[in-house]
Design a protein around this motif. Sequence first.
Motif, PDB file in Angstrom:
ATOM      1  N   GLY B 552       0.833  -1.203   0.000  1.00  0.00           N
ATOM      2  CA  GLY B 552       0.000   0.000   0.000  1.00  0.00           C
ATOM      3  C   GLY B 552       0.871   1.257   0.000  1.00  0.00           C
ATOM      4  N   ASN B 553       1.922   1.175   0.824  1.00  0.00           N
ATOM      5  CA  ASN B 553       2.820   2.320   0.885  1.00  0.00           C
ATOM      6  C   ASN B 553       3.511   2.562  -0.449  1.00  0.00           C
ATOM      7  OD1 ASN B 553       2.219   3.135   3.442  1.00  0.00           O
ATOM      8  ND2 ASN B 553       3.892   1.980   4.419  1.00  0.00           N
ATOM      9  N   GLU B 555       2.394   1.806  -3.349  1.00  0.00           N
ATOM     10  CA  GLU B 555       1.416   2.351  -4.285  1.00  0.00           C
ATOM     11  C   GLU B 555       1.194   3.850  -4.045  1.00  0.00           C
ATOM     12  OE1 GLU B 555      -2.900   0.661  -5.544  1.00  0.00           O
ATOM     13  OE2 GLU B 555      -1.494  -0.806  -4.670  1.00  0.00           O
ATOM     14  N   LEU B 556       1.079   4.154  -2.758  1.00  0.00           N
ATOM     15  CA  LEU B 556       0.840   5.547  -2.376  1.00  0.00           C
ATOM     16  C   LEU B 556       2.000   6.435  -2.839  1.00  0.00           C
ATOM     17  CD1 LEU B 556      -0.809   7.651  -0.760  1.00  0.00           C
ATOM     18  CD2 LEU B 556       0.399   6.881   1.284  1.00  0.00           C
ATOM     19  N   LEU B 557       3.205   5.932  -2.551  1.00  0.00           N
ATOM     20  CA  LEU B 557       4.389   6.742  -2.879  1.00  0.00           C
ATOM     21  C   LEU B 557       4.537   6.910  -4.382  1.00  0.00           C
ATOM     22  CD1 LEU B 557       6.871   5.342  -0.212  1.00  0.00           C
ATOM     23  CD2 LEU B 557       5.873   7.627  -0.282  1.00  0.00           C
ATOM     24  N   SER B 559       2.165   6.897  -6.568  1.00  0.00           N
ATOM     25  CA  SER B 559       1.144   7.830  -7.094  1.00  0.00           C
ATOM     26  C   SER B 559       1.543   9.284  -6.804  1.00  0.00           C
ATOM     27  CB  SER B 559      -0.241   7.499  -6.507  1.00  0.00           C
ATOM     28  OG  SER B 559      -0.288   7.846  -5.147  1.00  0.00           O
ATOM     29  N   LEU B 560       2.209   9.473  -5.649  1.00  0.00           N
ATOM     30  CA  LEU B 560       2.697  10.817  -5.330  1.00  0.00           C
ATOM     31  C   LEU B 560       3.796  11.228  -6.295  1.00  0.00           C
ATOM     32  CD1 LEU B 560       2.887  10.767  -1.422  1.00  0.00           C
ATOM     33  CD2 LEU B 560       1.210  11.944  -2.866  1.00  0.00           C
ATOM     34  N   ILE B 573      10.493  11.498  -2.116  1.00  0.00           N
ATOM     35  CA  ILE B 573       9.633  10.310  -2.269  1.00  0.00           C
ATOM     36  C   ILE B 573      10.466   9.050  -2.463  1.00  0.00           C
ATOM     37  CG2 ILE B 573       7.896   9.232  -3.762  1.00  0.00           C
ATOM     38  CD1 ILE B 573       6.832  12.138  -4.240  1.00  0.00           C
ATOM     39  N   LYS B 576      11.679   7.781   0.622  1.00  0.00           N
ATOM     40  CA  LYS B 576      10.631   7.044   1.362  1.00  0.00           C
ATOM     41  C   LYS B 576      10.449   5.639   0.766  1.00  0.00           C
ATOM     42  CE  LYS B 576       9.417  10.588   3.917  1.00  0.00           C
ATOM     43  NZ  LYS B 576       9.864  10.619   5.311  1.00  0.00           N
ATOM     44  N   VAL B 580      10.535   1.995   2.625  1.00  0.00           N
ATOM     45  CA  VAL B 580       9.514   0.939   2.573  1.00  0.00           C
ATOM     46  C   VAL B 580      10.148  -0.379   2.125  1.00  0.00           C
ATOM     47  CG1 VAL B 580       7.386   0.177   1.448  1.00  0.00           C
ATOM     48  CG2 VAL B 580       7.646   2.554   2.119  1.00  0.00           C
TER      49      VAL B 580
END
Lengths: 138, 752
Positions: B552-553, B555-557, B559-560, B573, B576, B580
């Motif tokens: 999930g992380n 994916e989130l990163l 998309s950012l 990013i 980050k 992860v």
Amino acid sequence: MNAFFKSALVVDDDRIFVFGISRLMEMTNFCDDIIVCQHGKEALDYLMSIADEGKLPDVILLDINMPVLDGWQFLDEFLKIRSRWKKEITIYMVSSSVSKGDIEKAKSYDVIRDYLIKPVKTEDLNRILDSHQEGSSD
Amino acid sequence: MERLKLILNKSKIAYLVCSLNGEIEFISSNFFKTMDWDIAMPPVMISDLKKHVHGAYNDAFDSIIEIGKLGLEESVGDIKYKGLSNRDLYAKTTCSLIKEDGQSKLIIWFQDVSEEKLKESLLKISEAQFKGAFENSAIGMAIISLDGKWLRINKRIGEFLGYTADELFQKTFQEITHPEDLEADLLQVQATLAGLIDHYHMEKRYYNKSGEIVYGLLSVSLVRDKYGAPNHFISQIQDLSAIVESERALSNSNNRIKSVFNTTNDVSIVSCDKNGIINLVSTGTERLLGFSSNELVGIAPIYLFHNEDELTRRKREFEIKNEKSLTIVEYFFELADHQDYVTRQWEYIKKNGESVIVKLSLAKIYNENGDVVGITAIATDISDIKRIKRELELSEQRWQFALEGSGNGVWDWNVASQKVFYSRTWKEILHLENESLGETSDEWLDRIHPNERNSFIEAMQNIILGRSFKFSHEHRIRVKSGDYKWVSVKGMIVERLHNGTPSRVIGTLTDIQTQRETLEQLHHMLEISSDQNKRLLNFAHIISHNLRSHSGNFELLFSLMDASESNVDRVEIIEKIRLVSKRLAETITNLNEIVSVQENTNVWKGPINLKNIVGRILRSLNGQIAAIHAKVLLEFEDGLEIRGNEPYLESIFLHLLTNCIKYRSNDRPLEIRIMARNIDWGVEVCVADNGSGLDMNKYGHKVFGLYNIFHGNPDAKGLGLFLTKNHIESQGGEISMESEVGKGTTVKFILP
């Protein structure tokens, strides 16, 4: 341009998630202020420390798995003290758990508006905004 | 003359030719044989012939010769001669005058009529006898013409019918015969006349002179003349009136007895005479044994039906007991006086070879003088009774056999006598099959485990007192070795007294020891497997959760990243994303460790020196311990013997001690006590600290869970106690935790 909510509280021990959600909130113009707590205890302490009711968060994004006080334990404590305030605080559960038990349990709490499964996307935040828009136009 | 001689010689008749003065000139060849004459001394003169004539016939002989000489006719007469050995012989002697060669000659010929003469004389005698017999007979006799006229009657007929002879001669027999008997009589008469029968008997009724009915037994024979044509009837009539009267009186009672005999299929009545030969047979004999009276009466011995072996054996037993030797018939006469229970039961063999069990009653028959003249044997078929009895016994045996065969012990409790029968299997269950066991209930009660004895006695009392009619009970029972084993008992009332009181209770005893053990094992296995299952589910859950949170992380990163507009943003990013990725790798390492522990449910175990292990771990943590001024106390009992897996134990102590350091209180210097002591089933180890403690009401249920973190400690991974618990359980041990916020935590584990 003012954001939709004045302030939002994110309760999560995952720093990556906090980083990501903060960025998404900025992008969707979700709120003016983001407050982050690492676990339920910290969040409770924070809420209790607010003297001015107007500074309470409009919305809380609450994780389930956290140390010290997890999401459920936080909710139980929160329900005990919420009558202190007139302001309505909307809570969203945000978790990577897809367990049926967790989802069903979340439904049993009136105070929980919805259950979001991680990863959270801009559409999720927009949907929250939309639902509140409708609610306020009534 | 010569020609004449030739002819006479050829004839079968004996001839003599002689001169008128009596000189015999020719003797035919048959003369000697017919007249039984010595051929060596042929007659010369007629006078020689006369010497052979019986004295009474001299005149007759002379007159035949003299008349013959007259030449008027053949003279003939039967003359009695004396033969060679003085045998009497009759010869029809004929004399005739013939002319031969101009001379008159006498020709005499002889025909043997001895046989005819004999018959004639016999007939004369029998006629005389018949006359005498006829007249003086004790029964009525009559000669009756073919058309039924009385021709002659004797005195008895007159007396019987009340008529004089003259009166009766005026009547036919039809006139005085009872009309109902006439037709049968006439039919028989016709049959006799037609030659179908030559005589007949019948009982018939006549009317006597005074018009009363008299009963007669009629016997009729037809007399034919010498040509075979019917001539007359001879009737004999026996007066039956007296007999018929008494018979009629008897017949009623007879019929009653008969009907009894004939309706009882399974009773055979046979009588024998003094010699043991059967002289009377009931119809039941025929039905029961298949022999007809024709096959038995006057022929068969009374013991014909008996099983030979049985008879021989019992006779021998009797002989030995009474010290005498007997024939079978004698034995039967003895039996009639000495029958006992055993000798009333016999095996009979039917005519078709089938066997039938009978109850035999023998009774002697006495005549009017009190002499024994025979035996009556009454045999009742009791095969059915015997068979039912035998089947009953068999079924009871079968029932016991089935129960015993299935491994169930059988017990049979006679309530009144307080006796208990214990079957072989019952004893085998207690390993007492070779011991002598009394028939008392104490043999049982004394062996029952004290914990269950009272409830068993209560169950038995409920039965006796009529509160229940069956019961089941499980209890431990002491076997021969003194050990206890679990048994299951079932019982029920099978017999009661007239007043309803239970008198007999029977039941089973089943060994359920292994069943119990299996059940316990099963329960244990179920606990283990459900525990394992829970853990597995939990594990799967955690993996999915953890991996999902990382993905999930990501994916989130990403998309950012797509949405980012500045390089500075992107660098942040990517930083980050790297984080992860690193966490994901850590998670996978942890999972590997967990899986490896879970896999080794049967870990290798060896002797362990607890002190060495703890010392080793403390040394490796020395730097940290020194840095925080912590104090470690060791309290180890002597003679600790632990078998375990050394790497696991090291891991356990490392985790526990690290936890002590991690969750120490900020208010006071850390103090750790490590204690080890021997207990019943192993060694108990305690690791106690005075750290910050944990609210067990809140977290007690998940302290040993995976990825449960309770302090906001940044180093916490939620893995340590989970692994520790797994390590200990994989060695067959247990672990528990006590804790109080602000006071400290004690972890206690036991290794067997």
